[in-house]
Design a protein around this motif. Structure first.
Motif, PDB file in Angstrom:
ATOM      1  N   SER A 103       0.792  -1.158   0.353  1.00 22.85           N
ATOM      2  CA  SER A 103       0.117   0.226  -0.441  1.00 22.85           C
ATOM      3  C   SER A 103       0.556   1.531   0.184  1.00 22.85           C
ATOM      4  O   SER A 103       2.190   0.974   0.632  1.00 22.85           O
ATOM      5  CB  SER A 103      -0.767   0.245   1.038  1.00 22.85           C
ATOM      6  OG  SER A 103      -2.048  -0.881   0.744  1.00 22.85           O
ATOM      7  N   VAL A 121      -2.707  -1.018  -2.238  1.00 18.69           N
ATOM      8  CA  VAL A 121      -3.967   0.041  -2.063  1.00 18.69           C
ATOM      9  C   VAL A 121      -3.644   1.563  -1.867  1.00 18.69           C
ATOM     10  O   VAL A 121      -2.293   1.065  -1.447  1.00 18.69           O
ATOM     11  CB  VAL A 121      -4.811   0.121  -0.602  1.00 18.69           C
ATOM     12  CG1 VAL A 121      -5.920   1.111  -1.102  1.00 18.69           C
ATOM     13  CG2 VAL A 121      -5.730  -1.272  -0.519  1.00 18.69           C
ATOM     14  N   LYS A 122      -3.913   1.696  -2.773  1.00 20.57           N
ATOM     15  CA  LYS A 122      -3.181   3.332  -3.500  1.00 20.57           C
ATOM     16  C   LYS A 122      -4.406   4.760  -2.824  1.00 20.57           C
ATOM     17  O   LYS A 122      -4.875   4.616  -3.340  1.00 20.57           O
ATOM     18  CB  LYS A 122      -2.750   3.447  -4.942  1.00 20.57           C
ATOM     19  CG  LYS A 122      -1.780   2.253  -5.940  1.00 20.57           C
ATOM     20  CD  LYS A 122      -1.242   2.001  -6.870  1.00 20.57           C
ATOM     21  CE  LYS A 122      -0.334   1.169  -7.454  1.00 20.57           C
ATOM     22  NZ  LYS A 122       0.062   1.312  -9.051  1.00 20.57           N
ATOM     23  N   THR A 139      -7.599  -1.235  -4.515  1.00 19.47           N
ATOM     24  CA  THR A 139      -8.164  -0.315  -5.089  1.00 19.47           C
ATOM     25  C   THR A 139      -7.289   1.211  -4.987  1.00 19.47           C
ATOM     26  O   THR A 139      -6.179   1.040  -4.304  1.00 19.47           O
ATOM     27  CB  THR A 139      -9.013   0.099  -3.530  1.00 19.47           C
ATOM     28  OG1 THR A 139      -9.722  -1.439  -3.298  1.00 19.47           O
ATOM     29  CG2 THR A 139      -9.281   1.495  -3.211  1.00 19.47           C
ATOM     30  N   THR A 140      -7.676   2.154  -6.061  1.00 24.74           N
ATOM     31  CA  THR A 140      -7.171   3.278  -5.745  1.00 24.74           C
ATOM     32  C   THR A 140      -8.162   4.877  -5.932  1.00 24.74           C
ATOM     33  O   THR A 140      -9.080   4.259  -6.006  1.00 24.74           O
ATOM     34  CB  THR A 140      -6.429   3.638  -7.723  1.00 24.74           C
ATOM     35  OG1 THR A 140      -5.794   1.784  -8.313  1.00 24.74           O
ATOM     36  CG2 THR A 140      -6.115   4.828  -8.191  1.00 24.74           C
ATOM     37  N   GLU A 142      -8.023   8.289  -6.009  1.00 29.02           N
ATOM     38  CA  GLU A 142      -6.713   9.031  -6.975  1.00 29.02           C
ATOM     39  C   GLU A 142      -6.978  10.663  -5.742  1.00 29.02           C
ATOM     40  O   GLU A 142      -7.580  10.850  -4.018  1.00 29.02           O
ATOM     41  CB  GLU A 142      -7.616   9.921  -7.485  1.00 29.02           C
ATOM     42  CG  GLU A 142      -6.863   8.897  -8.451  1.00 29.02           C
ATOM     43  CD  GLU A 142      -6.935   9.479 -10.758  1.00 29.02           C
ATOM     44  OE1 GLU A 142      -7.915  10.933 -10.430  1.00 29.02           O
ATOM     45  OE2 GLU A 142      -6.407   8.560 -11.125  1.00 29.02           O
ATOM     46  N   ARG A 168     -11.293   2.713  -9.029  1.00 31.19           N
ATOM     47  CA  ARG A 168     -10.857   3.282  -8.767  1.00 31.19           C
ATOM     48  C   ARG A 168     -12.033   4.775  -8.446  1.00 31.19           C
ATOM     49  O   ARG A 168     -12.771   4.697  -9.304  1.00 31.19           O
ATOM     50  CB  ARG A 168     -10.390   3.607 -10.522  1.00 31.19           C
ATOM     51  CG  ARG A 168      -9.801   4.860 -10.423  1.00 31.19           C
ATOM     52  CD  ARG A 168      -8.836   5.294 -11.973  1.00 31.19           C
ATOM     53  NE  ARG A 168      -7.724   3.836 -11.664  1.00 31.19           N
ATOM     54  CZ  ARG A 168      -6.478   4.664 -12.145  1.00 31.19           C
ATOM     55  NH1 ARG A 168      -6.174   5.947 -10.777  1.00 31.19           N
ATOM     56  NH2 ARG A 168      -5.322   3.915 -11.835  1.00 31.19           N
ATOM     57  N   GLU A 170     -11.567   9.109  -8.641  1.00 30.19           N
ATOM     58  CA  GLU A 170     -11.117   9.892  -9.136  1.00 30.19           C
ATOM     59  C   GLU A 170     -10.853  11.512  -8.474  1.00 30.19           C
ATOM     60  O   GLU A 170     -11.488  11.272  -6.986  1.00 30.19           O
ATOM     61  CB  GLU A 170     -11.529  10.319 -10.672  1.00 30.19           C
ATOM     62  CG  GLU A 170     -11.512   9.014 -11.686  1.00 30.19           C
ATOM     63  CD  GLU A 170     -11.422   9.056 -13.295  1.00 30.19           C
ATOM     64  OE1 GLU A 170     -12.261  10.269 -13.238  1.00 30.19           O
ATOM     65  OE2 GLU A 170     -11.173   8.688 -13.859  1.00 30.19           O
ATOM     66  N   CYS A 186     -15.872   2.932 -11.670  1.00 33.36           N
ATOM     67  CA  CYS A 186     -14.935   3.960 -11.419  1.00 33.36           C
ATOM     68  C   CYS A 186     -15.671   5.239 -10.940  1.00 33.36           C
ATOM     69  O   CYS A 186     -17.410   4.980 -11.853  1.00 33.36           O
ATOM     70  CB  CYS A 186     -14.359   4.288 -13.000  1.00 33.36           C
ATOM     71  SG  CYS A 186     -13.406   5.911 -12.516  1.00 33.36           S
TER      72      CYS A 186
END
Length: 235
Positions: A103, A121-122, A139-140, A142, A168, A170, A186
C-alpha cells in the motif's frame, strides 16, 4: 506492550511502546503511538518463519523489509502497518488501522479509525477517509477524495473467483456513508455517491448518484449550490 526497535531501523521521530521491525524508516517529527506495529511480516514470511521455528521478534525483524513513514505523521495506537508500505509526509491515522503490504498513502491524507487497507491499495494526497472504511486489494483513490464512514469497496465480481479487479475513485470525488462500490467500478472526477447507495456501474465525471442501484439525480454544480445554501444557515 513490549517496546522493540530494529537495529536496522532509522527512527527520527517519537515512538511510544511499540514494535518497529526491519529496515523501517520513520521521518522527523512523526509520532508513533502505543501498541503500534510497523513492518509486520507478510503471511508468506510468517509461514516460513514458523516452519523454521523462528518465531521471536528478532527473527521477525530480520525477515521484514520494513515500512517507510514520512515526516510529521501521526500513527495512533493499535495501528498495524505491514512491510513494504510507503506513507508520505503529514499522514494521520485513527486508532486500530490496518495497512497491508504494497500500500501507498500520499501526503497529507487521513486514514480513519478502524479502516482497513486490505492489500496493495493506492491512496493519493489529501484524501480524507473516515472511520471503518474497507478498501481491498487493487483499490485506487486519487487526490482530494472524501470517503465517509462505513463505505465498502469490493474487488471480486464472483466470490471467490480469485480474479480480482479494483475500484478507482478519481480526483475530488465524494462517497457518502454506508455506500457499497462493486468491483471494477470507476467513480469519476468530482462525482458524488449518496449515502447507502450500491454502485453497480461507472459514475461519470461531475455526476451525483444515489439509490440501489445508484442512479443519476443531479450534477456536481447543483450539489455544490445546495451544500453552500445548507452551510450558510449556520452563519
Amino acid at each position: 506492550m513490549t517496546r522493540f526497535i530494529s537495529q536496522k531501523a532509522i527512527v527520527d521521530g517519537y515512538v511510544e511502546d511499540s514494535i518497529i521491525l526491519g529496515e523501517t524508516i520513520i521521518g522527523a517529527g512523526t509520532i508513533i503511538g502505543r501498541n503500534v506495529v510497523i513492518g509486520h511480516p507478510t503471511e508468506r514470511t510468517l509461514k516460513n518463519l514458523v516452519a523454521s521455528g523462528k518465531i521471536d521478534l528478532e527473527s521477525f525483524s530480520k525477515a521484514s523489509k520494513g515500512a517507510k513513514i514520512g515526516k510529521g505523521c501521526i500513527i495512533r495506537s493499535g495501528t498495524v502497518i505491514y512491510e513494504d508500505v510507503m506513507i508520505r509526509d503529514h499522514v494521520r491515522t485513527g486508532h486500530n488501522v490496518l495497512i497491508r503490504e504494497g500500500s501507498t498513502i500520499g501526503e497529507g491524507s487521513l486514514i480513519g479509525t478502524g479502516t482497513l487497507l486490505d492489500g496493495a491499495v493506492k491512496i493519493g494526497s489529501y484524501v480524507r477517509i473516515q472511520s471503518n472504511v474497507y478498501l481491498p486489494h487493487l483499490t485506487t483513490v486519487e487526490d482530494d477524495v472524501f470517503i465517509a464512514p462505513n463505505v465498502c469497496f469490493t474487488n471480486d465480481p464472483y466470490p471467490e473467483s480469485r480474479r480480482l479487479v479494483g475500484v478507482r475513485v478519481e480526483k475530488g470525488a465524494i462517497i457518502c456513508a454506508n455506500a457499497t462500490i462493486l468491483p471494477g467500478i470507476c467513480i469519476g472526477e468530482r462525482a458524488v455517491v449518496g449515502a447507502g447507495s450500491v454502485v453497480t456501474r461507472d459514475v461519470p465525471k461531475d455526476h451525483v448518484v444515489f439509490g440501489n442501484p445508484a442512479r443519476f439525480h443531479m450534477t456536481r454544480e447543483e450539489f455544490d449550490k445546495k451544500r453552500k445554501l445548507w452551510a450558510a444557515q449556520d452563519i
